[in-house]
Design an enzyme around this catalytic site. Structure first.
Site, PDB file in Angstrom:
ATOM      1  N   GLY A   1      -9.393 -47.637  70.060  1.00  0.00           N
ATOM      2  CA  GLY A   1      -8.969 -46.496  70.862  1.00  0.00           C
ATOM      3  C   GLY A   1     -10.101 -45.508  71.119  1.00  0.00           C
ATOM      4  N   ASP A   2      -9.843 -44.566  71.989  1.00  0.00           N
ATOM      5  CA  ASP A   2     -10.737 -43.436  72.261  1.00  0.00           C
ATOM      6  C   ASP A   2      -9.874 -42.425  73.011  1.00  0.00           C
ATOM      7  OD1 ASP A   2     -13.724 -42.565  72.166  1.00  0.00           O
ATOM      8  OD2 ASP A   2     -13.177 -42.148  74.235  1.00  0.00           O
TER       9      ASP A   2
ATOM     10  N   LYS B   1     -18.540 -49.989  74.761  1.00  0.00           N
ATOM     11  CA  LYS B   1     -17.485 -49.044  75.140  1.00  0.00           C
ATOM     12  C   LYS B   1     -16.817 -49.568  76.394  1.00  0.00           C
ATOM     13  CE  LYS B   1     -15.915 -45.091  73.571  1.00  0.00           C
ATOM     14  NZ  LYS B   1     -16.042 -44.528  72.205  1.00  0.00           N
TER      15      LYS B   1
ATOM     16  N   THR C   1     -11.578 -40.523  61.663  1.00  0.00           N
ATOM     17  CA  THR C   1     -12.635 -39.772  62.358  1.00  0.00           C
ATOM     18  C   THR C   1     -12.610 -38.308  61.914  1.00  0.00           C
ATOM     19  OG1 THR C   1     -12.237 -41.232  64.243  1.00  0.00           O
ATOM     20  CG2 THR C   1     -13.699 -39.362  64.605  1.00  0.00           C
TER      21      THR C   1
ATOM     22  N   LYS D   1     -18.812 -53.497  69.471  1.00  0.00           N
ATOM     23  CA  LYS D   1     -17.701 -52.745  68.872  1.00  0.00           C
ATOM     24  C   LYS D   1     -17.676 -51.348  69.461  1.00  0.00           C
ATOM     25  CE  LYS D   1     -14.398 -51.937  65.975  1.00  0.00           C
ATOM     26  NZ  LYS D   1     -13.581 -51.527  67.145  1.00  0.00           N
TER      27      LYS D   1
ATOM     28  N   GLN E   1     -22.867 -45.429  70.761  1.00  0.00           N
ATOM     29  CA  GLN E   1     -22.109 -46.225  69.797  1.00  0.00           C
ATOM     30  C   GLN E   1     -23.026 -47.187  69.041  1.00  0.00           C
ATOM     31  OE1 GLN E   1     -18.394 -45.823  70.135  1.00  0.00           O
ATOM     32  NE2 GLN E   1     -18.482 -46.508  68.021  1.00  0.00           N
TER      33      GLN E   1
HETATM   34  P1  NDP Z   1      -7.246 -37.879  72.309  1.00  0.00           P
HETATM   35  O1  NDP Z   1      -6.947 -38.368  73.656  1.00  0.00           O
HETATM   36  O2  NDP Z   1      -6.389 -38.299  71.165  1.00  0.00           O
HETATM   37  O3  NDP Z   1      -7.339 -36.290  72.284  1.00  0.00           O
HETATM   38  C1  NDP Z   1      -8.201 -35.576  73.107  1.00  0.00           C
HETATM   39  C2  NDP Z   1      -7.880 -34.103  72.984  1.00  0.00           C
HETATM   40  O4  NDP Z   1      -8.849 -33.350  73.704  1.00  0.00           O
HETATM   41  C3  NDP Z   1      -6.513 -33.714  73.559  1.00  0.00           C
HETATM   42  O5  NDP Z   1      -6.000 -32.626  72.831  1.00  0.00           O
HETATM   43  C4  NDP Z   1      -6.880 -33.305  74.984  1.00  0.00           C
HETATM   44  O6  NDP Z   1      -5.946 -32.419  75.571  1.00  0.00           O
HETATM   45  C5  NDP Z   1      -8.182 -32.580  74.728  1.00  0.00           C
HETATM   46  N1  NDP Z   1      -9.047 -32.515  75.888  1.00  0.00           N
HETATM   47  C6  NDP Z   1      -9.463 -33.530  76.682  1.00  0.00           C
HETATM   48  N2  NDP Z   1     -10.276 -33.083  77.642  1.00  0.00           N
HETATM   49  C7  NDP Z   1     -10.368 -31.742  77.442  1.00  0.00           C
HETATM   50  C8  NDP Z   1     -11.044 -30.695  78.104  1.00  0.00           C
HETATM   51  N3  NDP Z   1     -11.804 -30.959  79.177  1.00  0.00           N
HETATM   52  N4  NDP Z   1     -10.921 -29.430  77.615  1.00  0.00           N
HETATM   53  C9  NDP Z   1     -10.150 -29.174  76.530  1.00  0.00           C
HETATM   54  N5  NDP Z   1      -9.489 -30.125  75.869  1.00  0.00           N
HETATM   55  C10 NDP Z   1      -9.581 -31.378  76.318  1.00  0.00           C
HETATM   56  O7  NDP Z   1      -8.766 -38.354  72.047  1.00  0.00           O
HETATM   57  P2  NDP Z   1      -9.509 -38.503  70.644  1.00  0.00           P
HETATM   58  O8  NDP Z   1      -9.113 -37.419  69.720  1.00  0.00           O
HETATM   59  O9  NDP Z   1      -9.421 -39.917  70.211  1.00  0.00           O
HETATM   60  O10 NDP Z   1     -11.031 -38.295  71.107  1.00  0.00           O
HETATM   61  C11 NDP Z   1     -11.613 -37.024  71.235  1.00  0.00           C
HETATM   62  C12 NDP Z   1     -13.124 -37.162  71.249  1.00  0.00           C
HETATM   63  O11 NDP Z   1     -13.547 -37.787  70.027  1.00  0.00           O
HETATM   64  C13 NDP Z   1     -13.700 -38.026  72.374  1.00  0.00           C
HETATM   65  O12 NDP Z   1     -14.962 -37.512  72.742  1.00  0.00           O
HETATM   66  C14 NDP Z   1     -13.899 -39.386  71.702  1.00  0.00           C
HETATM   67  O13 NDP Z   1     -14.863 -40.152  72.341  1.00  0.00           O
HETATM   68  C15 NDP Z   1     -14.344 -38.932  70.317  1.00  0.00           C
HETATM   69  N6  NDP Z   1     -14.203 -39.902  69.238  1.00  0.00           N
HETATM   70  C16 NDP Z   1     -12.984 -40.493  69.005  1.00  0.00           C
HETATM   71  C17 NDP Z   1     -12.850 -41.358  67.952  1.00  0.00           C
HETATM   72  C18 NDP Z   1     -11.545 -41.979  67.609  1.00  0.00           C
HETATM   73  O14 NDP Z   1     -11.499 -42.724  66.606  1.00  0.00           O
HETATM   74  N7  NDP Z   1     -10.469 -41.717  68.322  1.00  0.00           N
HETATM   75  C19 NDP Z   1     -14.004 -41.724  67.095  1.00  0.00           C
HETATM   76  C20 NDP Z   1     -15.202 -40.972  67.385  1.00  0.00           C
HETATM   77  C21 NDP Z   1     -15.276 -40.116  68.428  1.00  0.00           C
HETATM   78  P3  NDP Z   1      -4.639 -32.984  76.336  1.00  0.00           P
HETATM   79  O15 NDP Z   1      -3.824 -33.719  75.290  1.00  0.00           O
HETATM   80  O16 NDP Z   1      -3.963 -31.750  76.822  1.00  0.00           O
HETATM   81  O17 NDP Z   1      -5.148 -33.891  77.405  1.00  0.00           O
HETATM   82  O1  2IT Z   2     -16.356 -43.179  69.649  1.00  0.00           O
HETATM   83  C1  2IT Z   2     -15.942 -43.877  68.712  1.00  0.00           C
HETATM   84  O2  2IT Z   2     -16.634 -44.103  67.719  1.00  0.00           O
HETATM   85  C2  2IT Z   2     -14.591 -44.445  68.826  1.00  0.00           C
HETATM   86  N1  2IT Z   2     -13.894 -44.151  69.791  1.00  0.00           N
HETATM   87  C3  2IT Z   2     -14.103 -45.405  67.788  1.00  0.00           C
HETATM   88  C4  2IT Z   2     -14.574 -46.798  68.095  1.00  0.00           C
HETATM   89  C5  2IT Z   2     -13.997 -47.885  67.212  1.00  0.00           C
HETATM   90  O3  2IT Z   2     -14.346 -49.036  67.510  1.00  0.00           O
HETATM   91  O4  2IT Z   2     -13.261 -47.612  66.276  1.00  0.00           O
END
Ligand code: NDP
Ligand code: 2IT
Length: 448
Positions: free
Chosen positions: A167-168, A128, A211, A92, A113
């Protein structure tokens, strides 16, 4: 560094074998520093080569994705799925689309993860996936064609009890919708193999918020346990304004905090009046570069194109929610110098090892990603449960379950920290040990 000769030997071999995978080695090193407290206490760990096994993915699937862009030109991307560990449940984990995706990054994410999913208490193994496809500037049709071609290969390796992607970074409900649509056509069944689907396609209420909200619930536990405090009146900065950052900002404000800084790849907004999160969310629907646009609505806000400038904004709480290695040592120093006393990772591994050490050495409370951002995958687990039962829970039911899960994760980390370090607030060590324990015992139970 760690002291166990067993861990030293395994890490030396791993560093040699994967010298070209710095992010993966960083995640393993951080983990070894924590399990150093217990690894020699249970002789079965070394006897059964648990550590040697746990650092190698069970399977890596690498493939080519060819697709046709809007001008009729054939494009080629590289993609992979790392199925890291299935000891406690089906693989997952999310799918990431970003030009910097490579094996090192997907392996570090899959490795972390495994322990994050274990902390949720739900039966999910670790995985992943991703591609070096860059969604930036692509039309909706191009995104759809890419996602469909991605699934034309990946479909044979996933399934509701085998591997359940989500997603991620760069992958949200739109992309999951296109992937799930193609998967369903091939398999001819409504199996719920993906999570973070759109609600109408069988997704869970509350998954989009999970999250960011979960991160705030985790921080609430830290605030009340260690400081007898709440979010009320706290100054908060949040890097990233995507799925995680924007939902974290929304919850911080609901809980009485003030978000004074946010960022995206284009730069940083510092708004002393408090960031208008509704405006950020509205802008994000039409523009990818939102920080620069924000200024036109709030001219008093300060804008900088240097993404690291966010860590210089005076704050109580910092929440890195963008990507890996956003906070290096110099930014950690800026945070401490400007009064920050709590850092909570919404992103995966946003803080480097020496930056984390600096923060901990300077009395900053630190919530590591694999515990603090586990709310997203936890609600993914609830989505799998709802799909398997062919029924839906309400938003309120999901939010309550998420809150309970986050409280429980905090308790597990707190108790493991106290037991093994003698102090309750080393949540880094607590999270790694508590996450590891269930996985390694399951591996022992299942034989070699
Ligand atoms: P999104 O793609 O929805 O958003 C990412 C955000 O971070 C955007 O605002 C993007 O800007 C910005 N960003 C990306 N790279 C950079 C950088 N180098 N410097 C500054 N800003 C940056 O991703 P998520 O919100 O889903 O994920 C964000 C983080 O959280 C990741 O590390 C992911 O692995 C982690 N995560 C996500 C989960 C989920 O359920 N989605 C769960 C747990 C962890 P722009 O839009 O301008 O590109
Ligand atoms: O980093 C993370 O935990 C995620 N991107 C969510 C993974 C998931 O299976 O919901």
């Amino acid at each position: 560094m760690f002291k166990s000769t067993y861990l030293i030997d395994v890490f030396a071999a791993l560093s040699k074998r994967y010298a070209d995978q710095p992010e993966f080695l960083q995640a393993v090193e951080e983990f070894f520093c924590s399990i150093d407290f217990i690894v020699d206490k249970d002789p079965r760990i070394k006897q059964d080569a648990i550590v040697e096994r746990i650092v190698e993915p069970e399977r890596i699937i690498k493939f080519r994705v060819s697709w046709v862009d809007d001008s009729g030109k054939v494009q080629v991307n590289r993609a992979m799925r790392v199925q890291f560990n299935s000891a406690i449940g089906p693989y997952k984990g999310g799918i990431r689309f970003n030009p910097n995706v490579n094996e090192s990054i997907i392996k570090f994410l899959g490795f972390e993860q495994t322990f994050k999913n274990s902390l949720t208490g739900l039966p999910m193994g670790g995985a992943k996936g991703g591609s070096d496809f860059d969604p930036e500037g692509k039309s909706d049709n191009e995104i759809m064609r890419f996602c469909q071609n991605y699934i034309l290969e990946l479909y044979r390796h996933i399934g509701p009890r085998m591997d359940v992607p989500a997603g991620d970074l760069g992958v949200g409900a739109r992309e999951i919708g296109y992937m799930y649509g193609m998967y369903k056509r091939i398999e001819n069944e409504f199996s719920g193999t993906f999570t973070s689907k759109g609600i109408e396609s069988g997704g869970s209420l509350g998954r989009a918020e999970a999250t960011g909200y979960g991160l705030c619930y985790f921080v609430e536990e830290m605030l009340s346990t260690f400081k007898n405090e709440t979010f009320k009146g706290k100054r908060v900065i949040i890097s990233g304004s995507g799925k995680v950052g924007s939902m974290a900002a929304e919850k911080v404000i609901e809980l009485g905090g003030k978000v004074v800084g946010m960022s995206d790849i284009s730069g940083v907004i510092h708004d002393e009046a408090g960031i208008d999160v509704k405006l950020i969310k509205r802008l994000s629907q039409s523009n990818t570069i939102i920080m620069d646009k924000y200024r036109t609505y709030r001219p008093e806000a300060i804008f900088s194109t240097d993404t690291k400038a966010i860590w210089k904004i005076p704050c109580d709480i910092a929440m890195p929610c963008a990507t890996q290695n956003e906070i290096y040592l110099d930014s950690a120093k800026d945070l401490v110098a400007n009064g920050c006393w709590l850092v909570a990772e919404g992103a995966n591994m946003p803080t480097t090892i020496d930056a984390t050490k600096y923060l901990l050495d300077h009395g900053v409370l630190f919530a590591p990603g694999k515990a603090a951002n586990a709310g997203g995958v936890a609600v993914s687990g609830l989505e799998m449960a709802q799909n398997a039962m062919f029924m839906n829970w309400t938003f309120k039911e999901i939010d309550e379950k998420l809150h309970e899960i986050m409280k429980n994760i905090f308790k597990m980390c707190h108790d493991a920290s106290l037991k093994y370090t003698g102090k309750p607030d080393n949540i880094v060590v607590g999270a790694n040990i508590a996450g590891f324990q269930k996985v390694y015992v399951a591996m022992l139970q299942q034989g070699v």
